[in-house]
Design a protein around this motif. Structure first.
Motif, PDB file in Angstrom:
ATOM      1  N   ASN A  23      48.671  33.916  42.315  1.00 36.10           N
ATOM      2  CA  ASN A  23      48.008  33.320  41.378  1.00 36.10           C
ATOM      3  C   ASN A  23      48.716  31.938  40.978  1.00 36.10           C
ATOM      4  O   ASN A  23      49.563  32.043  40.253  1.00 36.10           O
ATOM      5  CB  ASN A  23      47.739  34.139  40.321  1.00 36.10           C
ATOM      6  N   ARG A  24      48.105  30.848  41.110  1.00 34.24           N
ATOM      7  CA  ARG A  24      48.829  29.602  41.002  1.00 34.24           C
ATOM      8  C   ARG A  24      48.433  28.916  39.769  1.00 34.24           C
ATOM      9  O   ARG A  24      47.096  28.965  39.523  1.00 34.24           O
ATOM     10  CB  ARG A  24      49.027  28.680  42.186  1.00 34.24           C
ATOM     11  N   ASP A  25      49.031  28.012  39.117  1.00 32.49           N
ATOM     12  CA  ASP A  25      48.548  27.271  37.974  1.00 32.49           C
ATOM     13  C   ASP A  25      48.018  25.854  38.603  1.00 32.49           C
ATOM     14  O   ASP A  25      48.056  25.614  39.880  1.00 32.49           O
ATOM     15  CB  ASP A  25      49.402  26.900  36.864  1.00 32.49           C
ATOM     16  N   ASP A  26      47.543  24.962  37.933  1.00 35.44           N
ATOM     17  CA  ASP A  26      47.177  23.801  38.319  1.00 35.44           C
ATOM     18  C   ASP A  26      48.415  22.870  39.073  1.00 35.44           C
ATOM     19  O   ASP A  26      48.015  21.746  39.716  1.00 35.44           O
ATOM     20  CB  ASP A  26      46.456  22.805  37.289  1.00 35.44           C
ATOM     21  N   THR A  27      49.629  23.253  38.909  1.00 37.22           N
ATOM     22  CA  THR A  27      50.675  22.571  39.795  1.00 37.22           C
ATOM     23  C   THR A  27      51.213  23.275  40.857  1.00 37.22           C
ATOM     24  O   THR A  27      52.085  22.932  41.536  1.00 37.22           O
ATOM     25  CB  THR A  27      51.938  22.200  38.588  1.00 37.22           C
ATOM     26  N   GLY A  28      50.433  24.282  41.093  1.00 37.68           N
ATOM     27  CA  GLY A  28      50.825  24.983  42.514  1.00 37.68           C
ATOM     28  C   GLY A  28      52.042  26.288  42.068  1.00 37.68           C
ATOM     29  O   GLY A  28      52.563  26.878  42.841  1.00 37.68           O
ATOM     30  N   SER A  29      52.475  26.378  40.671  1.00 38.39           N
ATOM     31  CA  SER A  29      53.338  27.270  40.440  1.00 38.39           C
ATOM     32  C   SER A  29      53.025  28.712  40.049  1.00 38.39           C
ATOM     33  O   SER A  29      51.669  28.518  39.649  1.00 38.39           O
ATOM     34  CB  SER A  29      54.169  26.801  39.208  1.00 38.39           C
ATOM     35  N   VAL A  43      49.607  37.502  36.746  1.00 36.10           N
ATOM     36  CA  VAL A  43      48.443  37.542  37.536  1.00 36.10           C
ATOM     37  C   VAL A  43      47.224  37.500  36.543  1.00 36.10           C
ATOM     38  O   VAL A  43      47.052  38.670  35.730  1.00 36.10           O
ATOM     39  CB  VAL A  43      48.268  38.490  38.632  1.00 36.10           C
ATOM     40  N   SER A  44      46.401  36.386  36.483  1.00 32.36           N
ATOM     41  CA  SER A  44      45.334  36.461  35.382  1.00 32.36           C
ATOM     42  C   SER A  44      44.294  37.458  35.801  1.00 32.36           C
ATOM     43  O   SER A  44      44.145  37.851  37.002  1.00 32.36           O
ATOM     44  CB  SER A  44      44.712  35.119  35.754  1.00 32.36           C
ATOM     45  N   SER A  45      43.614  37.859  34.780  1.00 32.44           N
ATOM     46  CA  SER A  45      42.558  38.794  34.811  1.00 32.44           C
ATOM     47  C   SER A  45      41.554  38.272  35.922  1.00 32.44           C
ATOM     48  O   SER A  45      40.852  39.280  36.516  1.00 32.44           O
ATOM     49  CB  SER A  45      41.938  39.354  33.548  1.00 32.44           C
ATOM     50  N   GLN A  46      41.209  36.983  35.599  1.00 32.69           N
ATOM     51  CA  GLN A  46      40.009  36.502  36.449  1.00 32.69           C
ATOM     52  C   GLN A  46      40.412  36.597  38.006  1.00 32.69           C
ATOM     53  O   GLN A  46      39.509  36.969  38.732  1.00 32.69           O
ATOM     54  CB  GLN A  46      39.892  35.025  36.014  1.00 32.69           C
ATOM     55  N   ARG A  53      35.821  42.376  42.752  1.00 34.69           N
ATOM     56  CA  ARG A  53      34.541  42.147  43.228  1.00 34.69           C
ATOM     57  C   ARG A  53      34.329  41.872  44.747  1.00 34.69           C
ATOM     58  O   ARG A  53      33.421  42.417  45.068  1.00 34.69           O
ATOM     59  CB  ARG A  53      33.804  40.986  42.310  1.00 34.69           C
ATOM     60  N   LYS A  54      35.417  41.327  45.384  1.00 35.17           N
ATOM     61  CA  LYS A  54      35.362  41.222  46.708  1.00 35.17           C
ATOM     62  C   LYS A  54      35.279  42.494  47.382  1.00 35.17           C
ATOM     63  O   LYS A  54      34.723  42.697  48.593  1.00 35.17           O
ATOM     64  CB  LYS A  54      36.436  40.460  47.194  1.00 35.17           C
ATOM     65  N   TYR A  55      36.357  43.274  46.784  1.00 35.28           N
ATOM     66  CA  TYR A  55      36.309  44.728  47.292  1.00 35.28           C
ATOM     67  C   TYR A  55      35.121  45.362  47.426  1.00 35.28           C
ATOM     68  O   TYR A  55      34.851  46.075  48.425  1.00 35.28           O
ATOM     69  CB  TYR A  55      37.344  45.369  46.623  1.00 35.28           C
ATOM     70  N   PHE A  56      34.491  45.446  46.275  1.00 33.36           N
ATOM     71  CA  PHE A  56      33.145  45.882  46.077  1.00 33.36           C
ATOM     72  C   PHE A  56      32.218  45.593  47.311  1.00 33.36           C
ATOM     73  O   PHE A  56      31.628  46.437  47.879  1.00 33.36           O
ATOM     74  CB  PHE A  56      32.442  45.556  45.010  1.00 33.36           C
ATOM     75  N   ASN A  57      32.321  44.412  47.732  1.00 32.15           N
ATOM     76  CA  ASN A  57      31.309  43.863  48.742  1.00 32.15           C
ATOM     77  C   ASN A  57      31.801  44.376  50.217  1.00 32.15           C
ATOM     78  O   ASN A  57      31.044  44.460  51.008  1.00 32.15           O
ATOM     79  CB  ASN A  57      31.333  42.170  48.553  1.00 32.15           C
ATOM     80  N   ASP A  58      33.119  44.240  50.398  1.00 35.87           N
ATOM     81  CA  ASP A  58      33.539  44.626  51.768  1.00 35.87           C
ATOM     82  C   ASP A  58      33.681  46.117  52.178  1.00 35.87           C
ATOM     83  O   ASP A  58      33.474  46.428  53.360  1.00 35.87           O
ATOM     84  CB  ASP A  58      35.158  43.998  51.792  1.00 35.87           C
ATOM     85  N   PHE A  59      33.999  47.038  50.820  1.00 37.68           N
ATOM     86  CA  PHE A  59      34.199  48.312  51.123  1.00 37.68           C
ATOM     87  C   PHE A  59      33.388  49.236  50.449  1.00 37.68           C
ATOM     88  O   PHE A  59      33.263  50.417  50.616  1.00 37.68           O
ATOM     89  CB  PHE A  59      35.449  48.529  50.873  1.00 37.68           C
ATOM     90  N   ALA A 169      30.112  42.770  28.937  1.00 41.58           N
ATOM     91  CA  ALA A 169      30.678  43.229  30.131  1.00 41.58           C
ATOM     92  C   ALA A 169      31.072  44.868  29.376  1.00 41.58           C
ATOM     93  O   ALA A 169      31.547  44.790  28.233  1.00 41.58           O
ATOM     94  CB  ALA A 169      32.093  42.516  30.252  1.00 41.58           C
ATOM     95  N   SER A 170      30.934  46.046  30.273  1.00 43.57           N
ATOM     96  CA  SER A 170      31.610  47.097  29.684  1.00 43.57           C
ATOM     97  C   SER A 170      32.832  47.274  30.056  1.00 43.57           C
ATOM     98  O   SER A 170      33.624  48.353  29.668  1.00 43.57           O
ATOM     99  CB  SER A 170      30.714  48.270  30.364  1.00 43.57           C
ATOM    100  N   SER A 171      33.711  46.390  30.929  1.00 40.15           N
ATOM    101  CA  SER A 171      35.000  46.529  31.237  1.00 40.15           C
ATOM    102  C   SER A 171      36.072  45.422  30.699  1.00 40.15           C
ATOM    103  O   SER A 171      35.385  44.379  30.421  1.00 40.15           O
ATOM    104  CB  SER A 171      35.108  46.688  32.641  1.00 40.15           C
ATOM    105  N   GLN A 172      37.076  45.715  30.404  1.00 42.95           N
ATOM    106  CA  GLN A 172      38.074  44.735  29.875  1.00 42.95           C
ATOM    107  C   GLN A 172      39.330  44.913  30.853  1.00 42.95           C
ATOM    108  O   GLN A 172      39.645  46.064  31.344  1.00 42.95           O
ATOM    109  CB  GLN A 172      38.674  44.823  28.605  1.00 42.95           C
ATOM    110  N   VAL A 173      39.770  43.624  31.195  1.00 38.92           N
ATOM    111  CA  VAL A 173      40.735  43.545  32.486  1.00 38.92           C
ATOM    112  C   VAL A 173      42.085  42.628  31.890  1.00 38.92           C
ATOM    113  O   VAL A 173      41.696  41.740  31.297  1.00 38.92           O
ATOM    114  CB  VAL A 173      40.312  43.167  33.867  1.00 38.92           C
TER     115      VAL A 173
END
Length: 365
Positions: A23-29, A43-46, A53-59, A169-173
């Protein structure tokens, strides 16, 4: 009548990452945060919500998963053609755009002006309404509010065009952070030109990539009473929570993953069901874990102690379930609750407990 009864699911994880930059910032760090006066990996919640969400779609076995896109006209047009293959592509696109505009979703050049989040069932029902010639705003918006996809219910939807279409949202991450201090390191790399002249010395390309390694504490919660209201069905709500627990454990943001192959799993997954309020246990690591013989064992001990200390403020949990790859002491087992030994067993136990608890919620309503 509305019930005052509440039910919350807390999900905690301890997970070690080797050298990585997921999970990188705008400078790649790699993203970081200052916590307890010490720089931590973050690692950001987003980023992790996107991975879930991708896991939901894949599995996920559930079909009603959301799509967030500017190409919402194309998405609904595809559903129209699935419903009636005789409709041409151009007709389907025009019909989809007309129907979305009638629902007060703004488009330009057959694309939404802002990302729009729509569930599979919502798109299918909107396609049927479009074919039937329904253009009433209230009727179309009722379709967009009903049958929310599991990820829309969990993570919410914001619609600038019409706030009445918003979904809370019913969830908080939480942002995942390392249980210890970290230093960002630099990987100097070179790339050779395979077709360079034989007498040519040096690399065809060189540069640096930043990375760190960390043991992360991860946390999320779900207001199950709200989630059940959104989903409207105890069986669906329980199976969705089983999928959420699986996705939380197995998903991983994919930043720079080809460079580092950092495909790890949690060393601990802990689920706590509460009837009063959710509790984030990150305070266990306000004082950073010190470097010694690794961070996982001490991080798990800190988490168990913090879970015990929180009982001075909150009610006894309804249930505690965990699965771990590590050896844990008898005292720590007592704090973590029931050892499920595998993720599949944990999901089964969770589903059984939730069905009973959520039926009670409904009966009290």
């Amino acid at each position: 009548m509305t019930s005052n009864k509440r039910l919350y699911l807390d999900i905690h994880a301890i997970q070690t990452l080797p050298p990585s930059n997921i999970n990188r910032d705008d400078t790649g760090s790699p993203k970081t945060a200052l916590y307890g006066g010490v720089r931590r990996a973050r690692v950001s919640s987003q980023a992790w919500k996107r991975a879930i969400r991708k896991y939901f779609n894949d599995f996920g076995e559930q079909n009603n998963v959301g799509i967030r896109t500017l190409r919402i006209v194309r998405y609904v047009a595809d559903k129209i053609q699935e419903e009636d293959p005789a409709i041409s592509d151009k007709e389907a696109m025009d019909l989809a755009e007309k129907t979305l505009n009638a629902a007060k979703i703004s488009t330009k050049d057959q694309k939404a002006k802002a990302l729009f989040f729509m569930g599979d069932l919502q798109a299918k029902n909107l396609a049927k309404a479009a074919i039937e010639g329904i253009s009433d705003k209230q009727a179309l918006q009722a379709i967009l509010k009903s049958n929310p996809a599991v990820d829309i219910a969990l993570f919410g939807r914001m619609v600038a065009d019409d706030p009445s279409l918003n979904e809370d949202a019913s969830s908080q991450v939480a942002h995942a952070i390392s249980t210890h201090g970290v230093d960002t390191e630099f990987d100097f790399y070179t790339a050779m030109d395979d077709l360079s002249e034989k007498d040519s010395a040096g690399a065809g390309m060189l540069g640096t990539i930043e990375f760190n390694s960390s043991t992360l504490y991860r946390y999320a919660n779900v207001s199950l009473h709200e989630f059940m209201r959104q989903v409207g069905n105890v069986e669906s709500a329980a199976s969705s929570m089983e999928l959420f627990a699986e996705a939380f454990a197995n998903s991983l943001p994919t930043g720079k993953i080809n460079s580092y192959a950092n495909t790890t799993l949690p060393q601990l997954l802990l689920i706590v069901l509460r009837e009063d309020r959710p509790v984030n246990l990150v305070s266990a690591f306000e004082k950073p874990v010190k470097d010694g013989e690794g961070y996982v064992e001490e991080s798990m001990k800190r988490l168990g102690k913090e879970l015990e200390k929180t009982q001075r403020f909150v009610r006894e949990p309804l249930a505690k379930l965990y699965v771990t790859t590590e050896e844990v002491s008898e005292a720590l087992q007592g704090e973590f609750g029931q050892d499920c030994h595998s993720l599949e067993n944990l999901k089964d136990q969770l589903g059984t407990i939730l069905k009973e608890a959520m039926v009670n919620l409904r009966e009290d309503a």
